[in-house]
Write an enzyme that holds these catalytic residues in place. Structure first.
Site, PDB file in Angstrom:
ATOM      1  CE1 TYR A 180      20.443  -4.614 -25.025  1.00 33.41           C
ATOM      2  CE2 TYR A 180      20.366  -3.384 -23.363  1.00 33.41           C
ATOM      3  CZ  TYR A 180      20.855  -3.476 -23.977  1.00 33.41           C
ATOM      4  OH  TYR A 180      22.131  -3.449 -23.985  1.00 33.41           O
ATOM      5  CE  LYS A 218      23.610  -6.500 -23.268  1.00 37.10           C
ATOM      6  NZ  LYS A 218      24.695  -7.274 -24.010  1.00 37.10           N
ATOM      7  CB  SER A 242      21.623  -3.232 -20.156  1.00 37.91           C
ATOM      8  OG  SER A 242      21.202  -2.101 -19.728  1.00 37.91           O
TER       9      SER A 242
END
Length: 321
Positions: free
Chosen positions: A149, A153, A125
């Site tokens: 998040y 990642k 992402s």
């Protein structure tokens, strides 16, 4: 060829299944088996043709759970399973378990079975970036994620690259721009509003814009993301070194441009359906993501992006019918 898809019940997983079945082949070989994995059984395609499609309800965060799938020695693994941004920020343990621990277990399973030629394609992402950044980023810009998040990642990216460097798996990580226009309903992703402020008004419904209109985002259509996932399985491994994670070629747009495109396509009545209510939590997450990228490497590897925001919106309308 045997292909495995984790997160197969999700939006991207279902579209990828349809695209692979329509193609019928990957890496120049006919697809004979698709294994779909999710917490709940992913829907089976209505007409899989001659492809053997199985759907398994499986918690891949549990050690040993995915072993039966890896024992079949799949040629390609699409790792799409994830907890999205706001949910990962709200629940650190859940985000770590799904976004990081499951990836490590998957890599270890490949290593233990000698699946060194298995192409592992993971969806990362734009959230892997953050902090003090240059005006335009490239693939060598240091990763400084500003939320859990993005951190999870980024950790996965490093791990996949190292396992690939060691010849334990053949990894390829795609950093996805924000995907618009997603069909369906809003989800827990902080970026969910970017689809909602277009999709809902186009469907005659109201939507809430939680961020200032000057905020910019790096976006890509669902169709181009699926094209990229398919292509990622076919890029030669030697061309991916020295670092196997890179940004896909999205386009930079402001929220104001999204709303103006909505007005141009559907008129003032549709624009009036968007209500502006600031959400500091959503704004803080999304504003930490960079919006301008130099994506030369992805283009040199054969990945392509959308030509305009209007093209993205019109593609959604064409698909909706």
């Amino acid at each position: 060829m045997h292909i495995v898809i984790t997160g197969a019940a999700g939006f991207l997983g279902q579209r990828l299944v349809a695209r692979l079945l329509a193609r019928g082949e990957l890496q120049g070989q006919p697809i004979h088996r698709l294994t779909l994995i999710d917490q709940d059984e992913a829907p089976l395609p209505a007409d899989p043709g001659e492809v053997d499609v199985e759907s398994l309800a499986m918690d891949i965060t549990e050690p040993g759970e995915i072993d039966i799938v890896l024992d079949a020695r799949p040629r390609v693994i699409y790792h799409l399973a994830a907890v999205v941004s706001s949910a990962a920020e709200a629940d650190l343990e859940l985000g770590m378990r799904v976004n990081f621990d499951a990836t490590r277990l998957l890599l270890e399973g490949c290593r233990e079975r000698g699946l060194n030629t298995t192409r592992l394609v993971m969806a990362s992402s734009v959230a892997a970036y953050g902090g003090e950044l240059p005006a335009v980023l490239d693939d060598m810009t240091a990763l400084q994620p500003q939320n859990s998040y993005g951190t999870q990642k980024a950790m996965c990216e490093l791990l996949i690259n190292d396992y690939s460097r060691r010849g334990l798996v053949d990894g390829c990580v795609l950093r996805l721009p924000t995907i618009i226009v997603r069909p369906g309903r809003p989800n827990a992703a902080a970026s969910s509003f970017a689809s909602s402020i277009l999709r809902e008004p186009l469907n005659g419904e109201e939507a809430v814009c939680p961020v200032p209109t000057e905020l910019t985002m790096f976006v890509m259509s669902p169709g181009k993301v699926i094209e990229a996932l398919v292509h990622a399985a076919e890029v030669a491994g030697e061309t991916l070194a020295p670092f196997r994670a890179f940004m896909l070629p999205g386009i930079t747009v402001s929220v104001a441009e999204m709303l103006e495109t909505l007005r141009q396509v559907a008129g003032d009545e549709a624009l009036a359906r968007v209500r502006h209510e600031r959400d500091p939590q959503v704004e803080a997450i999304v504003a930490s993501w960079p919006a301008r990228f130099e994506t030369r490497r992805a283009r040199e590897l054969g990945f392509s992006g959308d030509r305009s925001l209007r093209e993205i919106v019109e593609a959604f309308l064409d698909e909706r019918g």
